[in-house]
Write a protein that holds these residues in place. Sequence first.
Motif, short mmCIF file in Angstrom:
data_model
loop_
_atom_site.label_atom_id
_atom_site.label_comp_id
_atom_site.label_asym_id
_atom_site.label_seq_id
_atom_site.Cartn_x
_atom_site.Cartn_y
_atom_site.Cartn_z
N GLU A 88 -38.82 7.30 10.52
CA GLU A 88 -37.76 6.65 11.28
C GLU A 88 -36.55 7.56 11.45
O GLU A 88 -35.87 7.52 12.48
CB GLU A 88 -37.35 5.34 10.58
N ASP A 89 -36.26 8.40 10.44
CA ASP A 89 -35.14 9.35 10.55
C ASP A 89 -35.36 10.31 11.71
O ASP A 89 -34.43 10.59 12.49
CB ASP A 89 -34.98 10.13 9.24
N LEU A 90 -36.57 10.84 11.81
CA LEU A 90 -36.88 11.79 12.89
C LEU A 90 -36.86 11.09 14.25
O LEU A 90 -36.38 11.64 15.24
CB LEU A 90 -38.24 12.42 12.64
N ILE A 91 -37.39 9.86 14.29
CA ILE A 91 -37.43 9.12 15.56
C ILE A 91 -36.01 8.89 16.08
O ILE A 91 -35.71 9.16 17.25
CB ILE A 91 -38.15 7.77 15.36
N LEU A 92 -35.13 8.43 15.21
CA LEU A 92 -33.76 8.13 15.64
C LEU A 92 -33.01 9.40 16.03
O LEU A 92 -32.24 9.41 17.00
CB LEU A 92 -33.02 7.39 14.53
N SER A 93 -33.24 10.48 15.28
CA SER A 93 -32.55 11.74 15.58
C SER A 93 -33.02 12.31 16.92
O SER A 93 -32.21 12.76 17.74
CB SER A 93 -32.81 12.73 14.45
N LEU A 94 -34.33 12.27 17.16
CA LEU A 94 -34.85 12.76 18.44
C LEU A 94 -34.40 11.85 19.58
O LEU A 94 -34.06 12.34 20.67
CB LEU A 94 -36.38 12.84 18.37
N ARG A 95 -34.40 10.55 19.35
CA ARG A 95 -33.98 9.62 20.41
C ARG A 95 -32.53 9.88 20.80
O ARG A 95 -32.17 9.80 21.99
CB ARG A 95 -34.15 8.18 19.93
N ALA A 96 -31.69 10.20 19.83
CA ALA A 96 -30.29 10.49 20.14
C ALA A 96 -30.18 11.71 21.04
O ALA A 96 -29.28 11.79 21.90
CB ALA A 96 -29.51 10.71 18.84
N VAL A 97 -31.09 12.67 20.88
CA VAL A 97 -31.08 13.86 21.75
C VAL A 97 -31.55 13.50 23.15
O VAL A 97 -30.89 13.80 24.15
CB VAL A 97 -32.00 14.96 21.15
N LEU A 98 -32.70 12.85 23.24
CA LEU A 98 -33.30 12.57 24.55
C LEU A 98 -32.43 11.65 25.39
O LEU A 98 -32.41 11.75 26.62
CB LEU A 98 -34.69 11.94 24.36
N ALA A 99 -31.69 10.76 24.72
CA ALA A 99 -30.86 9.79 25.45
C ALA A 99 -29.40 10.24 25.56
O ALA A 99 -28.53 9.44 25.88
CB ALA A 99 -30.93 8.43 24.76
N SER A 100 -29.14 11.51 25.31
CA SER A 100 -27.75 11.95 25.25
C SER A 100 -27.18 12.40 26.59
O SER A 100 -25.97 12.55 26.72
CB SER A 100 -27.62 13.10 24.23
N THR A 101 -28.03 12.65 27.59
CA THR A 101 -27.51 13.15 28.87
C THR A 101 -28.38 12.67 30.03
O THR A 101 -29.62 12.67 29.93
CB THR A 101 -27.47 14.70 28.87
#
Length: 1029
Positions: free
Chosen positions: A239-252
């Motif tokens: 879940e840590d990796l999922i949330l961290s990657l999601r923050a990147v993909l949804a950042s711009t």
Amino acid sequence: MAAAADLEAVVPMGALWGLVHDFVMGQQEGPADQVAADVKSGSYTVLQVVEALGSSLENPEPRTRARGIQLLSQVLLQCHSLLLEKEVVHLILFYENRLKDHHLVIPSVLLGLRALSLCVALPPGLAVSVLKAIFQEVHVQSLPQMDRHTVYSIITNFMRTREEELKGLGADFTFGFIQVMDGEKDPRNLLVAFRIVQDLISRDYSLGPFVEELFEVTSCYFPVDFTPPPNDPYGIQREDLILSLRAVLASTPRFAEFLLPLLIEKVDSEILSAKLDSLQTLNACCAVYGQKELKDFLPSLWASIRREVFQTASERVEAEGLAALHSLTACLSRSVLRADAEDLLDIFLSNLLQDCRHHLCEPDMKLVWPSAKLLQAAAGASARACDHITSNVLPLLLEQFHKHSQSNQRRTILEMILGFLKLQQKWSSEDKGERPLSGFKDQLCSLVFTALTDPNTQLQLVGIRTLTVVGAQPDLLSSGDLELAVGHLYRLSFLEEDSQSWVAALEASGTLATLYPVAFNSHLVPKLAEELCVGESDLARRDVPTKCSQHLRSLQALSAVSTHPSIVKETLPLLLQHLSQIHKGNGVAGPSEVIAVCQSLQRVAEKCQLDPESCWYFHQTAVPRLLALAVQASMPEKESSVMRKVLLEDEVLDSMVSVIGTATTHLSPDLAAWSVARIVPLFLDGNVSFLPENSFPCRFQPFQDGSSGQRRLVALLMAFVCSLPRDVEIPQLDQLMRELLELSCCHGCPFSSTAAAKCFAGLLNKHPAGQQLDEFLQLAVDRVEAGLGSGPCRRQAFTLLLWVTKALVLRYHPLSSCLTDRLMGLLSDPELGAMAADGFSLLMSDCTDVLTRAGHAEVRIMFRQRFFTDNVPALVQGFHAAPQDVKPNYLKGLSHVLNRLPKPVLLPELPMLLSLLLEALSCPDCVVQLSTLSCLQPLLLEAPQVMSLHVDTLITKFLNLSSSPSMAVRIAALQCMHALTHLPTPVLLPYKPQVIRALAKPLDDKKRLVRKEAVSARGEWFLLGSPGS
């Protein structure tokens, strides 16, 4: 002198050379910390360390050079704050040059650069120089994990402190980082790398032509497929990796053209986790995207979401799909339209309606609810979407309701209408303009009233909920509709036998009465008053049970609608008048009728707590009236009145205590002071002037030789004074405390002596520390010791001891430990031992009438944990030292303490206490057995490894108790047998045949609840060890 100074310089340098030699050549790790400590203390400088390392740094052997640079780097990590700017410059140049050295040297060089990246004295330009050197000279992904992490740390440090310099590199910095990250696989490093990418985007670093490359280097991990190894010391979860990657993909939004096709592909895949992750990521993206980014992908996104909601077997996927649709619609609603631009929201919603409308016409088909959920998810996103969908769907649903005649079909349609009405209610509170519902109000009211008159209970319930929502929206109910609505609610409250309908009708009445007090005062309250009068005559004749039931419903309805101050002013006098009429009756009403009135009064008091004006009105109206009735009932009469005796019964007084306590807790200090100045003199001086109808045949003197009936009313005094705010001064407090103390040890009436002890304890708990409190405590201790000695008042003295101890335990008073020790000493008393054991239950549990947080008592946090820590060792020690006939008392006391202790506190102590708990199961006392079973059941779930060590004993004792004479014990034992199946399967399998045979007996138990638990437990044991269990 000069020679001496030179000698002093040589000696420490010699020591430094020795430390360097031990580290570099002797391969010892300790000297590095010693050198760093000496540098921090000023014994050496960093320059001297470099000089001492000179030969090592120039050694032709790479491993030796690596050890030398490693020592310098470790020293710099601890001493970087001491460096001067000139030293930093030379060190940076040195380390950059060494990046070209042998690959064995690189890890130590990177460690040194990480130390230098933390330097405050780093001159401008050097951060860029270091990163360029790393990007150019180091192939990062060929390094071990720890060294790659060091590179990420260097970049992170510079981004934090040298942002403007790095931005000067432009897109070269982004490209360099892409090269560093490309191919990273370790989850520890990925968390840091994702954070760097997010910072690159959120802090407006130049991405240049590398947007797609940056997306590719991160999106290759989507969806995350990671299972942490067992006993992972780093604790990184998927879940840590999922949330961290999601923050990147949804950042711009710049990623949209690459990400959205990927999300659609993954949603359409067969992998459940990929579907969930993709829908959640889409949800996050909608917060930063606009119409421009979504426009080309809307048809595909809608098709994927629709398919998942229509066809999925997973509730989680359905929920995430609906959430994504909600976010998509909200995103389209946010965008500001140009006059010449097409309205994407309108087009999108039209597509939704086109695909879903026809399913709403088929209430028996499986796609009706998925379609309704999709439309409601979109309608809940914005007021504009809600209006668009509601104005299209509502006429269709209204038509379908009248088109279908079966109650089940109508219920389905009405539930869908209710969903859309709730959404309109949500947006009407934010947007005060014209709403689309205003054009349908007549049809809606007609539909609701049709549902309310339908004989089908489930349709009635949905109709009641719909009426509540319709009524909550402004201008939808006309005065005529309101009168009809009130009439229907009245009918459902009294004429319907189904309990679900009348409970729902009462709840709806309370909600709508808040909004339409005039209508309820005009149309419902008079009818309820009439029902009460009819109920009184029915009670007088002891009419059929249904009449008694209607009497109770009248009382409940009066309390239910008392949600507005103007209604309370009508209903409260009615309830009090009704109580007076019962009081004046000729011995026909029993305690249950009086208790029912008091329960209604308490519910009204609870509703009044939300409004200070209503709270004071209730208090000044109800409390004097209740006291007057009670005082009148306590007066001696020439002719004995059964009804007046009823008012003095224990359970009736307890219900009056609840009313008075509830009416007092929320008083303001000023009003409470006004009230206490009248009620305390009533009990101490017999001043009845403030009571209504205060012409009594003799004086009211509950403390001065009062009759037994008058003394019982001290419980009402307790309810009042123990619910007052702490800062309210009580008049004649010294006299009151002495009178309470005296009454608490009178043996004539246990009810009044207990009430006096509780009142005394409640006042002690709130009293501020000081001399007066110490005097009261000394009086109490003296009275307890005198009473416990011998004589008829031992039980009363014990009760006083128990309540005073509880009052002090709650506030952490120092004397509480002495009184608790005295209580433990009574466990071996032949007469009071069992009572003392049960007393521990009182000390650990929450009370309802006194010493409550709601009543402003001083209750310190974690008082149970403190009591456990202070007293359980003594209880265990006392158990081991006690004679055999006294041991059950210690077990009972211990069981009560453990049963009420928060389980996280108990778990660490479990190994020490488990043997005693198991012994408590053999105690013949049913209370001990039940308390111990209640304590053990959650422990079986939360501490399976510890409990597994005693599985043989546990199974034997639980099975024995499953045939106990007490039904509660049998049920608890079977619940524990069920909980045993959570222990490791290999431990339980040898016992499986024995347990299944033994559990066949309670299957024939005479009590249904016992049979139910036996079936549940036996079923779990049957499945034990089977595949998938």
